[in-house]
Design a protein around this motif. Structure first.
Motif, short mmCIF file in Angstrom:
data_model
loop_
_atom_site.label_atom_id
_atom_site.label_comp_id
_atom_site.label_asym_id
_atom_site.label_seq_id
_atom_site.Cartn_x
_atom_site.Cartn_y
_atom_site.Cartn_z
N ALA A 127 6.00 -7.99 5.68
CA ALA A 127 5.10 -7.47 5.19
C ALA A 127 3.76 -8.52 4.96
O ALA A 127 4.03 -9.39 4.24
CB ALA A 127 5.33 -6.84 4.19
N ASP A 128 2.23 -7.77 5.13
CA ASP A 128 1.32 -8.57 4.54
C ASP A 128 1.29 -8.31 2.85
O ASP A 128 0.93 -9.31 1.98
CB ASP A 128 0.67 -7.74 5.18
CG ASP A 128 -0.11 -8.54 7.35
OD1 ASP A 128 0.48 -9.85 7.02
OD2 ASP A 128 0.55 -7.49 7.27
N TYR A 129 2.01 -7.41 2.23
CA TYR A 129 1.58 -7.13 0.20
C TYR A 129 3.10 -5.62 0.51
O TYR A 129 3.50 -4.82 2.07
CB TYR A 129 0.94 -6.28 0.54
CG TYR A 129 0.33 -5.18 0.47
CD1 TYR A 129 -0.77 -5.06 1.95
CD2 TYR A 129 0.67 -3.88 0.26
CE1 TYR A 129 -1.32 -3.69 2.12
CE2 TYR A 129 0.29 -2.87 0.57
CZ TYR A 129 -1.24 -2.24 1.37
OH TYR A 129 -0.85 -1.09 1.79
N VAL A 130 3.28 -6.06 -0.61
CA VAL A 130 4.67 -4.77 -1.25
C VAL A 130 3.24 -4.34 -1.93
O VAL A 130 2.91 -4.60 -3.16
CB VAL A 130 5.56 -5.41 -1.49
CG1 VAL A 130 6.78 -6.31 0.12
CG2 VAL A 130 5.71 -6.98 -2.85
N ALA A 131 4.19 -3.36 -2.23
CA ALA A 131 3.67 -2.25 -3.40
C ALA A 131 4.59 -1.33 -4.17
O ALA A 131 5.48 -1.10 -4.18
CB ALA A 131 3.00 -0.90 -2.25
N PHE A 132 4.46 -1.63 -5.15
CA PHE A 132 5.76 -1.46 -6.28
C PHE A 132 4.09 0.00 -6.65
O PHE A 132 3.20 -0.08 -6.95
CB PHE A 132 5.61 -2.28 -7.28
CG PHE A 132 6.35 -2.91 -6.94
CD1 PHE A 132 5.53 -4.86 -6.38
CD2 PHE A 132 7.29 -3.24 -6.27
CE1 PHE A 132 6.33 -5.67 -5.95
CE2 PHE A 132 8.12 -4.27 -5.59
CZ PHE A 132 7.92 -5.49 -5.40
N VAL A 175 1.00 -5.05 -5.00
CA VAL A 175 0.36 -4.76 -5.02
C VAL A 175 0.84 -3.14 -6.65
O VAL A 175 2.15 -3.22 -5.64
CB VAL A 175 -0.40 -3.62 -3.81
CG1 VAL A 175 -1.27 -2.25 -3.98
CG2 VAL A 175 -0.72 -4.15 -2.69
N ALA A 176 -0.04 -3.11 -7.39
CA ALA A 176 0.56 -2.07 -7.97
C ALA A 176 -0.83 -1.20 -7.55
O ALA A 176 -1.38 -0.69 -7.18
CB ALA A 176 0.14 -2.65 -9.22
N ILE A 177 0.26 0.00 -8.35
CA ILE A 177 -0.23 1.08 -8.14
C ILE A 177 0.07 2.79 -8.72
O ILE A 177 1.90 2.60 -9.40
CB ILE A 177 0.04 2.08 -6.27
CG1 ILE A 177 -0.82 3.35 -5.79
CG2 ILE A 177 1.20 2.10 -5.92
CD1 ILE A 177 -1.16 3.26 -4.56
N PHE A 204 -3.08 -7.63 -6.38
CA PHE A 204 -3.58 -6.58 -5.83
C PHE A 204 -3.35 -5.76 -7.08
O PHE A 204 -2.26 -4.44 -7.65
CB PHE A 204 -3.90 -6.00 -4.60
CG PHE A 204 -3.95 -6.83 -3.97
CD1 PHE A 204 -2.96 -7.32 -3.13
CD2 PHE A 204 -5.44 -7.18 -2.93
CE1 PHE A 204 -3.67 -8.28 -2.62
CE2 PHE A 204 -6.11 -8.19 -2.74
CZ PHE A 204 -4.94 -8.64 -1.62
N LEU A 205 -4.96 -4.30 -7.11
CA LEU A 205 -4.39 -2.67 -8.39
C LEU A 205 -5.02 -1.85 -7.16
O LEU A 205 -6.51 -1.35 -7.17
CB LEU A 205 -5.04 -2.65 -9.52
CG LEU A 205 -5.05 -4.21 -11.24
CD1 LEU A 205 -5.88 -4.10 -11.58
CD2 LEU A 205 -3.74 -4.03 -11.02
N SER A 206 -4.10 -1.00 -6.95
CA SER A 206 -4.29 0.26 -6.19
C SER A 206 -5.04 1.45 -6.37
O SER A 206 -3.98 1.25 -7.14
CB SER A 206 -3.39 -0.01 -4.97
OG SER A 206 -4.00 1.26 -4.26
N VAL A 207 -6.25 1.87 -6.52
CA VAL A 207 -6.26 3.42 -7.57
C VAL A 207 -7.33 4.15 -6.67
O VAL A 207 -8.44 3.48 -5.74
CB VAL A 207 -7.36 1.94 -8.59
CG1 VAL A 207 -8.24 3.19 -9.20
CG2 VAL A 207 -7.26 0.68 -9.32
#
Ligand SMILES: Cc1ncc(COP(=O)(O)OP(=O)(O)O)c(N)n1
Ligand SMILES: Cc1nc(C(=O)O)sc1CCOP(=O)(O)O
Ligand SMILES: [Mg+2]
Length: 237
Positions: free
Chosen positions: A148-153, A185-187, A205-208
């Protein structure tokens, strides 16, 4: 597929400490914007342009939930050129096949969407594929091992955009940034005010969504204020 030159990677700058050892310096956390689940395209295009004028944005995800395919296609054809002209990666939520057909820079998939390997097969090695990992170290390690290119938590805070979320703690960000190379990535309910702890704990990254589109002073000021906050927090790391 036109791939934005934005790389979702974590590279470490190096600076020399007083004692002569090399110390990695934090690459600043970057913004990853997500569309509202439903939009009026004309007014959202205006808001999107304003956000892009506000400062650094790494990625944008078009996340129109349960909308007709032709509505998603029309929105992507209007918004993707704006993103890519600003060197912002354009990702589509949920649908790798449509992402490929549209020439998007990548796709985001969750645990109830197409499995990672099938998604990667469809979009190819050069596209960005991000994976929802909620608050799970296991899911993150599995996604990282799969490429994966990023993991989102998330969600780190209550979200007004997505109802069903799993609460995550900031510790998982420091765990991830200390253990795996894959960017994190934080979301979830992220605002300028509550984001410093996420930056401090290593979010790449901040996913907003609402924190930008519903910002009182508008999306341009939101992007500006997020970046000013990030710079301030990173300077203390
Ligand atoms: C960056 C990012 N992180 C998490 C999600 C959530 O994805 P998913 O769990 O598939 O839920 P939906 O967004 O599809 O409702 C995301 N979209 N983006
Ligand atoms: C798309 C999404 N996924 C989440 C998760 O917890 O996986 S929270 C979320 C919504 C993000 O929008 P806002 O910044 O307005 O909360
Ligand atoms: Mg999904």
């Amino acid at each position: 597929m036109p791939l934005a030159t934005v790389n979702i990677t974590r590279e470490w700058n190096r600076s020399t400490s007083m004692q002569g050892q090399e110390l990695p310096e934090r690459i600043p956390t970057r913004l990853y914007l997500i569309s509202p689940a439903e939009i009026d395209l004309d007014s959202f295009e205006t808001a999107f342009k304003e956000a892009l004028e506000g400062g650094d944005v790494a990625c944008f995800q078009l996340r129109l939930k349960d909308r007709p395919r032709d509505e998603i296609v029309t929105a992507a054809k209007r918004l993707m050129p704006l993103a890519q002209a600003a060197n912002v990666a354009f990702l589509l939520n949920d649908d790798p096949q449509l992402a490929r057909e549209l020439g998007a820079d990548g796709v985001h998939i969750g645990q109830d969407d197409m499995p990672f390997k099938a998604a990667r097969e469809i979009v190819g090695a050069n596209a960005i594929v991000g994976v929802t990992c909620k608050n799970s170290k296991h899911l993150a390690m599995q996604a990282a091992e799969n490429g994966a290119d990023y993991v989102a938590f998330g969600a780190f805070f209550p979200s007004t955009t997505k109802d069903e979320t799993t609460r995550a703690d900031v510790d998982i960000l420091s765990w991830c940034s200390g253990l795996i190379e894959t960017p994190c990535v934080a979301i979830g309910g992220i605002t300028v005010e509550n984001a410093p702890a996420l930056v401090k704990n290593g979010a790449d990254f901040l996913s907003v969504s609402a924190g930008v589109w519903n910002y009182k002073a508008g999306p341009k000021q939101a992007v500006r204020d997020f970046n000013r906050m990030i710079d301030k927090v990173i300077a203390t790391c």
